[in-house]
Design an enzyme around this catalytic site. Sequence first.
Site, short mmCIF file in Angstrom:
data_model
loop_
_atom_site.label_atom_id
_atom_site.label_comp_id
_atom_site.label_asym_id
_atom_site.label_seq_id
_atom_site.Cartn_x
_atom_site.Cartn_y
_atom_site.Cartn_z
N GLU A 39 -14.88 -67.53 4.07
CA GLU A 39 -14.01 -66.37 3.99
C GLU A 39 -13.61 -65.97 5.40
O GLU A 39 -14.45 -65.88 6.29
CB GLU A 39 -14.69 -65.18 3.30
N HIS A 97 -8.82 -60.25 3.86
CA HIS A 97 -9.84 -61.29 3.80
C HIS A 97 -9.41 -62.32 2.76
O HIS A 97 -8.55 -62.06 1.93
CB HIS A 97 -11.24 -60.73 3.51
N HIS A 99 -10.22 -65.37 -0.18
CA HIS A 99 -11.10 -65.83 -1.25
C HIS A 99 -10.86 -67.34 -1.37
O HIS A 99 -9.91 -67.77 -2.03
CB HIS A 99 -10.78 -65.14 -2.58
N ASP A 110 -15.98 -55.86 -3.15
CA ASP A 110 -14.70 -55.44 -2.56
C ASP A 110 -14.32 -54.06 -3.09
O ASP A 110 -13.94 -53.17 -2.32
CB ASP A 110 -13.56 -56.41 -2.91
#
Length: 155
Positions: A39, A97, A99, A110
């Site tokens: 990530e 961010h 995935h 999250d």
Amino acid sequence: MNLQIDHSVIPIVKIYVLRLSREAYLDLYNHISEKYPLEACGILLGKIENGIAIVTRILPLRNIKESRTEFWIDEKEWIGKILEAQKQGLEYIGLYHSHPDAEPLPSPSDRHRMLECPGEVWLIVGYSPSSLTMAAFRVGDDGYSLLSLQVQKSI
């Protein structure tokens, strides 16, 4: 007791669209693809006008978890980069961010972290070497739900 709040120091910004400049999009893509399969995470910077957050710059952050399935940032690095960007006239919009090999949907962690930061936009990027999909969220106007934002890229 009459309690008065000085609203001039409390930014109340309702963002409904997240627009990425060409440069910011390419920098985001490069950062996420370089960090894959881990990530990647970073800061979204730019300006906010009439409900539109215009991202003109991204600043990568180190994912101190070094994980495929979660991220965590160093708060000192995060605030230092925000303060430096503000000196350059940029506004803090939020975080991004990735995935890896997954959809850009908020995980339970999250969601929890987004609710702790109601003024931030969170851009989540689903990435694999053959595809990239994006979704952006912020805490809703009710203060506890998540609102999905329209994501636009200027390419």
